[in-house]
Motif scaffolding. Structure first.
Motif, PDB file in Angstrom:
ATOM      1  N   VAL A 133       0.467 -15.258  92.117  1.00 48.66           N
ATOM      2  CA  VAL A 133       1.664 -16.287  93.145  1.00 48.66           C
ATOM      3  C   VAL A 133       1.822 -15.339  94.231  1.00 48.66           C
ATOM      4  O   VAL A 133       2.193 -14.051  94.337  1.00 48.66           O
ATOM      5  N   SER A 134       1.489 -15.839  95.547  1.00 49.75           N
ATOM      6  CA  SER A 134       1.500 -15.411  96.741  1.00 49.75           C
ATOM      7  C   SER A 134       2.508 -16.054  97.825  1.00 49.75           C
ATOM      8  O   SER A 134       2.572 -17.045  97.883  1.00 49.75           O
ATOM      9  N   LYS A 135       3.261 -15.138  98.287  1.00 50.28           N
ATOM     10  CA  LYS A 135       4.149 -15.719  99.311  1.00 50.28           C
ATOM     11  C   LYS A 135       3.954 -15.267 100.519  1.00 50.28           C
ATOM     12  O   LYS A 135       3.629 -14.065 100.921  1.00 50.28           O
ATOM     13  N   LEU A 136       3.512 -16.336 101.650  1.00 45.56           N
ATOM     14  CA  LEU A 136       2.853 -16.067 102.809  1.00 45.56           C
ATOM     15  C   LEU A 136       4.030 -15.616 104.081  1.00 45.56           C
ATOM     16  O   LEU A 136       5.101 -16.127 103.814  1.00 45.56           O
ATOM     17  N   ASN A 137       3.546 -14.697 104.549  1.00 42.90           N
ATOM     18  CA  ASN A 137       4.264 -14.200 105.832  1.00 42.90           C
ATOM     19  C   ASN A 137       5.961 -13.814 105.133  1.00 42.90           C
ATOM     20  O   ASN A 137       6.897 -14.263 105.666  1.00 42.90           O
ATOM     21  N   PRO A 138       5.891 -12.961 104.149  1.00 40.46           N
ATOM     22  CA  PRO A 138       7.066 -12.603 103.595  1.00 40.46           C
ATOM     23  C   PRO A 138       7.953 -11.876 104.714  1.00 40.46           C
ATOM     24  O   PRO A 138       7.750 -11.236 105.515  1.00 40.46           O
ATOM     25  N   VAL A 170       3.045  -8.798 107.537  1.00 37.59           N
ATOM     26  CA  VAL A 170       2.350  -8.769 106.314  1.00 37.59           C
ATOM     27  C   VAL A 170       2.051  -9.960 106.077  1.00 37.59           C
ATOM     28  O   VAL A 170       2.825 -11.010 106.251  1.00 37.59           O
ATOM     29  N   GLU A 171       0.669 -10.317 105.741  1.00 38.43           N
ATOM     30  CA  GLU A 171      -0.039 -11.802 105.564  1.00 38.43           C
ATOM     31  C   GLU A 171       0.575 -12.277 104.313  1.00 38.43           C
ATOM     32  O   GLU A 171       1.105 -13.447 104.188  1.00 38.43           O
ATOM     33  N   ALA A 172       1.007 -11.706 103.198  1.00 39.20           N
ATOM     34  CA  ALA A 172       1.289 -12.253 102.244  1.00 39.20           C
ATOM     35  C   ALA A 172       1.694 -11.065 100.979  1.00 39.20           C
ATOM     36  O   ALA A 172       1.450 -10.059 101.210  1.00 39.20           O
TER      37      ALA A 172
END
Length: 119
Positions: free
Chosen positions: A96-101, A107-109
Motif C-alpha cells: 500500500v503506497s501513499k503518493l506524495n506523502p 518523496v514520491e511515495a
C-alpha cells in the motif's frame, strides 16, 4: 500453485495521523499478489475454479474507503478480509503506497509491504 497479481490499483483515500489527511485525502496505489492453486481453472476455463480478481479488487477498494491512521492497519485489514472470504488463497503479498506523502520532503511515495501465509 499459481499467482494472481493486481498491479497499481488506484484509490483516493483518507488515511494518516494528521487531521488534515482525514479531511483532504490523498492518492494511493495498491499492489496485491496472491498464491492459489490454478491447475483446475487452467483446464476448466471456468471462473468458479479460480480466485475472482474482481472480488480481490472490490475488497481492496472497500477497505481503502475506511479511514486508518496507519498504512499498516489498512493493509492488515485487506489481508484479513482476503483470507476470510477466499479460502483458496494460501499466501498474500500486499503493498500500500501513499503518493506524495506530507513528510516535509520531496518523496514520491511511502509504501508499506506485508506478506502473510494462511496458517
Amino acid at each position: 500453485m499459481g499467482t494472481i497479481k493486481l498491479k497499481n490499483i488506484q484509490t483516493y483515500s483518507y488515511h494518516g495521523c494528521l487531521i488534515e489527511e482525514g479531511k483532504i485525502g490523498s492518492d494511493y496505489t495498491i499492489d496485491l499478489e496472491i498464491k492459489t492453486d490454478l491447475r483446475k481453472s487452467c483446464l476448466s476455463d471456468d471462473l468458479k475454479d479460480t480466485v475472482d480478481y474482481v472480488l480481490l479488487n472490490q475488497i481492496v477498494v472497500e477497505e481503502m474507503e475506511i479511514r486508518s491512521h496507519l498504512l499498516e492497519h489498512v493493509a492488515q485489514r485487506i489481508i484479513t478480509r482476503v483470507f476470510g472470504e477466499i479460502p483458496e488463497v494460501s499466501r498474500i503479498l500486499l503493498a500500500v503506497s501513499k503518493l506524495n506523502p506530507p513528510i516535509g520532503g520531496d518523496v514520491e511515495a511511502v509504501t508499506v509491504e506485508l506478506e502473510e501465509y494462511r496458517s
